[in-house]
Enzyme design. Structure first.
Site, short mmCIF file in Angstrom:
data_model
loop_
_atom_site.label_atom_id
_atom_site.label_comp_id
_atom_site.label_asym_id
_atom_site.label_seq_id
_atom_site.Cartn_x
_atom_site.Cartn_y
_atom_site.Cartn_z
N HIS A 181 10.96 2.20 -4.50
CA HIS A 181 12.19 1.43 -4.69
C HIS A 181 13.40 2.20 -4.17
CE1 HIS A 181 10.47 -1.27 -8.13
NE2 HIS A 181 10.05 -1.61 -6.94
N ARG B 92 6.55 -13.85 7.85
CA ARG B 92 5.18 -13.36 7.74
C ARG B 92 4.69 -13.56 6.31
NH1 ARG B 92 4.02 -7.23 9.23
NH2 ARG B 92 5.07 -6.86 7.24
N GLU C 37 -3.26 -6.94 15.30
CA GLU C 37 -3.22 -5.54 14.87
C GLU C 37 -4.63 -5.00 14.62
OE1 GLU C 37 -0.73 -5.45 11.37
OE2 GLU C 37 -1.44 -7.40 10.72
N ASN D 141 2.19 -0.86 15.29
CA ASN D 141 1.96 0.23 14.34
C ASN D 141 0.49 0.29 13.91
OD1 ASN D 141 4.70 0.21 14.58
ND2 ASN D 141 5.14 -0.17 12.44
N ASP D 142 -0.02 -0.81 13.35
CA ASP D 142 -1.41 -0.80 12.89
C ASP D 142 -2.39 -0.85 14.05
OD1 ASP D 142 -1.31 -0.47 10.16
OD2 ASP D 142 -0.96 -2.58 9.76
N ARG E 28 -1.74 7.17 10.12
CA ARG E 28 -0.44 7.72 10.48
C ARG E 28 0.29 8.37 9.31
NH1 ARG E 28 0.32 2.08 10.57
NH2 ARG E 28 1.99 1.29 9.24
N CYS F 293 6.26 -6.96 17.67
CA CYS F 293 7.15 -6.74 16.53
C CYS F 293 6.98 -5.37 15.89
CB CYS F 293 6.94 -7.83 15.47
SG CYS F 293 5.28 -7.82 14.75
#
Length: 750
Positions: A360, A503, A603, A626-627, A637, A674
């Site tokens: 958070h 998404r 991905e 990324n993935d 990663r 993205c």
């Protein structure tokens, strides 16, 4: 053997300093292997220093140094391999050192101590009897060295930092490393808060239960009032998502939750401070012992509340934090409540030992635009309070007591970045067109409503990725259909007629929910993304219904994106649930509902080879670099041991991207990117060269990428692409692109 290894490793790791750790190591290893001598040499400035021994002359410790090209221990470090000799003195590299008293030793076994491909030192056992050490003994010493590498590295770093501090920080710049939770650079003095957990008060009996209950009630009310003010402040200044964190914390102090347990403890005869501490410590221990990373993080919520109430009980005069200048906050763990007490203008940066990049506090730091580092080891081994420091969260670094020259460099860098940012921003409202007339659309990645209106008005072509999981992560339960619809409607309205890609829920892996724990050995390959949604169609249906309801009469065009899809069957199942939601909502609202476009994220590598079949089912795809990088290269990663292998410029990965672009265009399937690669300067160049004309990125990258692409010809990029795809590794790709930009006077963008 396993018990012996464990005992030695634990003894070394728990030692208070490097010297005691090494002394324990050589003594216990000598005993365990029943040898006449055990020694350890540490590598310092390309020389091996005898750092501890049980068997050689104690006077030689800290004095004997060996270059890497001398002696047998130097050979072990050079070759990074084991040497096992029955008679060491007969070896050509043997070097007799009279000061260490090793003339009587014949048998020699040495293994390198290696951490992440770097030699830290050499561990040696010797014996007067001329014999070959057995395979079992060799294996034992190798295993021990491998297990100790991390502990020895940490103790060496701790010693270096303590030496620097004892000699005076004014002359010594110290570098700490951590994970980037929020990017940026800042210069300020450090402010240390909560170096020790505050809720460890001794259990003190009370004299008057009624008096203690009154004190508790007052502290609870003051804490609730402060949290309510924060919720209101962030609802106006940031967004409702953030304010909900503080609303949930207020509820934890109610009579039905922690507040009632505090009261019950007082009635058992304890003072208010002790009651709060005893209850909170119990819950903190429970959460800390859980395997789930996110549930462990809930201990920080309890700790935050406990410290808040205790401050009102113990030192109410110090509750309010007032500062006359910006500071870099350093703490074991930063809580949302702690951050909320700072004026945004007085918080220059955040550095913590604990916490994750999806906590958070990390989410709030990104919302505030404050540079933040987490996971900085040994942060509290020295006094950092009030010291001048530079936080460079772009590189994951904290510099303590930098020299005036370094400070001047960073001030120049910050000023230059601000000037460049203004130059880039001046063109952001202009369309992104290459020199040869190709229009590239730049979209915004978002997860918080804050800033969306301004970011879109500043030049983004729409929202290319809205992460709905942030809404779920900031709640204490699954949000209802109406709650989701209200947030999605805000996003649709903010887009002002531009595209909005929502998404569906993408949790699991590194994004667990606090109220829906998932424990898996390999979460990145586990129950996450669309897999979870399809296994809980009741949740998935509610989310799709909320998206559809939010799009009713909206001026913006809705796109729905499905994450972590690995097969066509998942697509078909998701489309069936979408059809159910569509029928239900369209029956309610009639003609005012426009059918959205449906797409999937590419991905999972398997989908690279099914683009033709995806084109028959879907309206678009979006590449999550990324993935996709992580899965193609088999690299986690977030694992520091292998994260150096994670490289989105790996030529093999780039070839996979080019295939996606070619196949999508061939089958007339709309495609965008993205992932983080789209927002990186040279990454955007490569993607445009491949034919991608829709890039979605974080707000901070929009102006820079727009500025760059308006000064580049796609024809030149296409020619450059063929060259970089023939290179051997990502480093060579980066260097080639730097030269490409430098030739056009654009290297300053990197």
């Amino acid at each position: 053997m396993l018990n012996t290894l464990r005992d030695i490793t634990q003894a070394v790791a728990s030692a208070p300093n490097l010297e005691q750790a090494l002394s324990l190591l050589v003594t216990q290893t000598k005993l365990a292997m029943d040898t006449d001598c055990c020694s350890i040499y540490l590598l310092e400035q390309q020389q091996l220093l005898l750092s501890a021994t049980d068997g050689l002359s104690a006077l030689a410790v800290g004095r004997v140094r060996l270059p890497l090209d001398q002696a047998l221990v130097g050979l072990v470090a050079q070759k990074e391999e084991v040497i096992n000799l029955a008679d060491a003195q007969s070896h050509p590299r043997f070097k007799l050192l009279p000061e260490v008293d090793e003339e009587d030793f014949k048998a020699f076994l040495a293994v390198p101590i290696v951490y992440q491909k770097r030699v830290l030192g050499v561990l040696v056992v010797q014996q007067t009897q001329a014999r070959q050490f057995s395979e079992h003994e060799e294996s034992f010493l190798m295993t021990l060295a491998a297990q100790l590498a991390v502990a020895i590295r940490g103790l060496k770093q701790k010693k270096q930092r303590l030496q620097h501090h004892s000699e005076g920080l004014v002359q010594h710049q110290i570098l700490y490393s951590g994970q980037t939770a929020s990017k940026g650079i800042a210069i300020a003095h450090g402010l240390v808060l909560g170096a020790e957990i505050a809720i460890t008060q001794a259990s003190i009996p009370c004299e008057n239960v009624d008096d203690e209950l009154l004190r508790l009630d007052q502290a609870l009310q003051l804490s609730k009032d402060a949290l309510a003010m924060m919720a209101t402040r962030f609802e106006h200044e940031i967004n409702q998502d953030i304010s909900s964190i503080f609303t949930a914390m207020q509820m934890l102090l109610d009579e039905a939750s922690l507040g009632g347990e505090f009261r019950a403890e007082i009635t058992q005869g304890w003072r208010a401070e002790s009651a709060v501490s005893r209850i909170c410590c119990g819950y903190i221990d429970q959460f800390d012992n859980m395997d789930d990373v996110y549930l462990k993080g809930r201990a920080s919520d309890i700790r935050d509340l406990g410290m808040r109430v205790l401050r009102h009980l113990i030192e109410p005069e110090r509750v309010a934090l007032t500062l006359d200048k910006p500071v870099i906050l350093l703490a074991r763990e930063v809580t949302t409540g702690m951050l909320a007490e700072f004026s945004p203008q007085k918080l220059a940066g955040i550095v913590t030992e604990w916490g994750g990049i999806n906590s958070h506090a990390a989410i709030l730091a990104r919302a505030l635009g404050v540079p933040a580092l987490v996971g900085v080891e040994q942060l509290f081994d020295a006094d950092l309070d009030g010291k001048l420091m530079v936080i460079n969260a772009n590189r994951g670094q904290l510099l303590v007591s930098p020299s005036p020259a370094v400070v001047s460099e960073y001030r120049t860098l910050i000023s230059a970045e601000k000037a460049l940012a203004q130059e880039y921003a001046a063109e952001l409202a202009l369309p992104t067109c290459t020199l040869d007339g190709h229009r590239i659309q730049l979209f915004l990645n978002a997860g918080l409503i804050s800033g969306v209106v301004n970011d879109l008005a500043s030049g983004a072509d729409g929202i290319g990725l809205y992460r709905t999981e942030i809404l779920f992560m900031l709640q204490q339960r699954f949000p209802s259909e109406s709650e989701q619809m209200a947030v999605y409607r805000q996003v649709m309205d903010a887009a002002c007629g531009k595209r909005v890609v929502l998404r569906t829920l993408d949790v699991g892996g590194d994004k667990p929910l606090p109220y829906f724990p998932i424990t898996e050995d390999n979460p990145f390959l586990g129950w996450r993304g669309i897999r979870l949604s399809l296994d809980h169609p009741e949740l998935f249906l509610i989310q799709i219904r909320a998206m559809l309801r939010a799009s009713v009469d909206a001026c913006s065009e809705l796109f729905i994106l499905l994450p972590m899809v690995s097969c066509l069957d998942e697509v078909e199942q998701a489309l069936a649930i979408f059809e159910q939601a569509w029928q239900e909502i369209s029956t309610d609202v009639g003609q005012s509902l426009t059918r959205p476009k449906i797409g999937v994220m590419i991905e999972v590598p398997a989908l690279l080879y099914q683009v033709d079949q995806l084109a028959e089912l879907l309206d678009f795809v979006s590449v999550g670099t990324n993935d996709l990088t992580q899965y193609l290269l088999a690299v986690d990663r977030n694992n520091p041991r292998v994260s150096g292998l994670y490289d989105s410029y790996h030529p093999g990965f780039l070839r996979a991207l080019r295939r996606v672009s070619y196949d999508c265009h061939h089958h007339q399937l709309e495609v965008s990117v993205c992932g983080e690669l789209a927002g990186e300067t040279i990454g955007a160049l490569i993607l445009v060269a491949m034919g991608f004309d829709k890039l979605s990125m974080n707000q901070g990258s929009l102006a820079r990428v727009n500025y760059l692409l308006r000064r580049i010809s796609r024809t030149d990029l296409t020619a450059m692409l063929e060259q970089i795809l023939r290179l051997h590794d990502g480093k060579a790709v980066r260097q080639h692109l730097l030269v490409f930009l430098d030739q056009r006077g654009l290297a300053g963008l990197i």
